[in-house]
Motif scaffolding. Sequence first.
Motif, PDB file in Angstrom:
ATOM      1  N   PRO A   6      -6.573   0.282   1.650  1.00 17.68           N
ATOM      2  CA  PRO A   6      -6.320  -1.126   1.333  1.00 17.68           C
ATOM      3  C   PRO A   6      -7.408  -2.072   1.819  1.00 17.68           C
ATOM      4  CG  PRO A   6      -5.142  -0.548   3.312  1.00 17.68           C
ATOM      5  CD  PRO A   6      -5.901   0.690   2.896  1.00 17.68           C
TER       6      PRO A   6
ATOM      7  N   ASP B  86      -4.613  -3.909  -6.124  1.00 15.70           N
ATOM      8  CA  ASP B  86      -5.873  -3.389  -6.653  1.00 15.70           C
ATOM      9  C   ASP B  86      -5.864  -3.444  -8.180  1.00 15.70           C
ATOM     10  OD1 ASP B  86      -7.459  -2.576  -4.430  1.00 15.70           O
ATOM     11  OD2 ASP B  86      -6.113  -0.883  -4.101  1.00 15.70           O
TER      12      ASP B  86
ATOM     13  N   THR C  13       0.843  -1.183   0.000  1.00 12.33           N
ATOM     14  CA  THR C  13       0.000   0.000   0.000  1.00 12.33           C
ATOM     15  C   THR C  13       0.880   1.236   0.000  1.00 12.33           C
ATOM     16  OG1 THR C  13      -1.953   1.015   1.026  1.00 12.33           O
ATOM     17  CG2 THR C  13      -0.237   0.171   2.507  1.00 12.33           C
TER      18      THR C  13
ATOM     19  N   THR D  68      -1.361   2.038  -8.136  1.00  9.97           N
ATOM     20  CA  THR D  68      -2.057   0.781  -8.418  1.00  9.97           C
ATOM     21  C   THR D  68      -1.553   0.124  -9.704  1.00  9.97           C
ATOM     22  OG1 THR D  68      -3.853   1.993  -9.525  1.00  9.97           O
ATOM     23  CG2 THR D  68      -4.115   1.530  -7.174  1.00  9.97           C
TER      24      THR D  68
ATOM     25  N   GLY E  57      -1.689   5.257   8.028  1.00 12.11           N
ATOM     26  CA  GLY E  57      -1.908   3.931   7.454  1.00 12.11           C
ATOM     27  C   GLY E  57      -1.826   2.831   8.493  1.00 12.11           C
TER      28      GLY E  57
ATOM     29  N   LEU F 190      -3.910   5.626  -0.053  1.00 11.62           N
ATOM     30  CA  LEU F 190      -4.664   4.478  -0.574  1.00 11.62           C
ATOM     31  C   LEU F 190      -5.440   3.787   0.542  1.00 11.62           C
ATOM     32  CD1 LEU F 190      -2.322   2.608  -3.081  1.00 11.62           C
ATOM     33  CD2 LEU F 190      -4.209   4.147  -3.587  1.00 11.62           C
TER      34      LEU F 190
ATOM     35  N   ARG G 207      -8.395  -5.135  -0.299  1.00 11.12           N
ATOM     36  CA  ARG G 207      -7.292  -6.095  -0.384  1.00 11.12           C
ATOM     37  C   ARG G 207      -7.073  -6.808   0.946  1.00 11.12           C
ATOM     38  NH1 ARG G 207      -2.817  -2.684  -1.504  1.00 11.12           N
ATOM     39  NH2 ARG G 207      -4.216  -0.915  -1.263  1.00 11.12           N
TER      40      ARG G 207
END
Length: 286
Positions: free
Chosen positions: A16, A128, A10, A137, A75, A14, A19
Motif C-alpha cells: 500500500p 490502487d 489493503t 484492486t 501488513g 498488497l 496509497r
Amino acid sequence: MFLRCLLVPTAPGLDPTRRLDAALRLGRRLHAHIGVGFIAPGPENVLAALAGTAPVSSATIAAIKEGTRAAAAEGKAALQAWCAREGVPFMPAVERLDATFATWTEWSGEVERMLTLAGRVADLVIVDRPDPAQPFTGRALDTALFSVGRPALMVGEVVPHDLLAHVVIAWNGSLEGTRLVAQSIALLHAASRVTVVQARTDRAEEARAADLCAYLRWHGIVAHANNLTVGEGVSVGAAILDAAGRMDATLLALGAYTHSRVREFLLGGVTRQVIETARMPVLMAH
C-alpha cells in the motif's frame, strides 16, 4: 465540511506504499488521519472458493486462519515501518483532530461488504488503479465507486509531492460530477490552483465550465475555465488526460460512469479510458 478521515484499504500480499504516500500528502494539508483497513477473507469465504477442489478439514481451517494472521501481522509491521520512516504517529494514545496519524484495523469477510461498511464512515477512500494480477484492486475500486457513497481517489503510477498543487476538474454537468464537486469542496478549497476543463461536445452549452467556476467562487475557490477541443478520432478521455498532462495537473477530478458500465465496456467511455490509462491520481465519484 472537512475531509478528516482517509481510508486506505489493503489486503494480503498488497503493497500500500503509494496509497499511503498519497494519503499522507493529503492528510498533512487537510489535517486528516489515515485509517488503514486490512481486509482478508474469512475461512468460510476461502472454503467457498475452494469448494470441490480440496478436502475440508479442521487442519485446513486452521491453516487458513494462521495464514491470515501471518499476513495481517506482516501488513501491520510494514505500516509501522512506513510510519517510522515518514514521522507519522501510529495508533497514538490521544487522537488529536488537528494532527495526522495512522491507525490499523483488521476485518474478516468479503471485500465488498467490509469496504462498504468502513467506507461509509470515512471521507475519502484511497485505492490502487485496478491490476488484473491483483483481483482485490478491481473489487476495491468498484466498491468504492458504486457502494460507498464517498469520493474515491485512485492512485496511479505517479504520486506528486503535492497532490493539491493543481487540481483539474473534468466537467460535463452530470449528476456524478455534481456529487463529486459537492463532496470535495474542502479538498478543492485547499488546492493551490483549480482549473475546470470542459470538452466541446453536443452538450457543451448546457453545462458550461464558467458556471461551475462561478459556483466555486462562492465557496472561496478561484477556478479558471478551459474549453477543450477534441480532435477528430480522439476520445474525450484521451483528450482530457492529455490536457491535464499539459497543464501539469497533480490531480484529475471527474464524475465516474455517467453512462452505464455496460455501455462503457461495449463502446468505450471517458471513465473507462481514464481508469485504464491515467498515471496521475484521479478523484472520482459515481
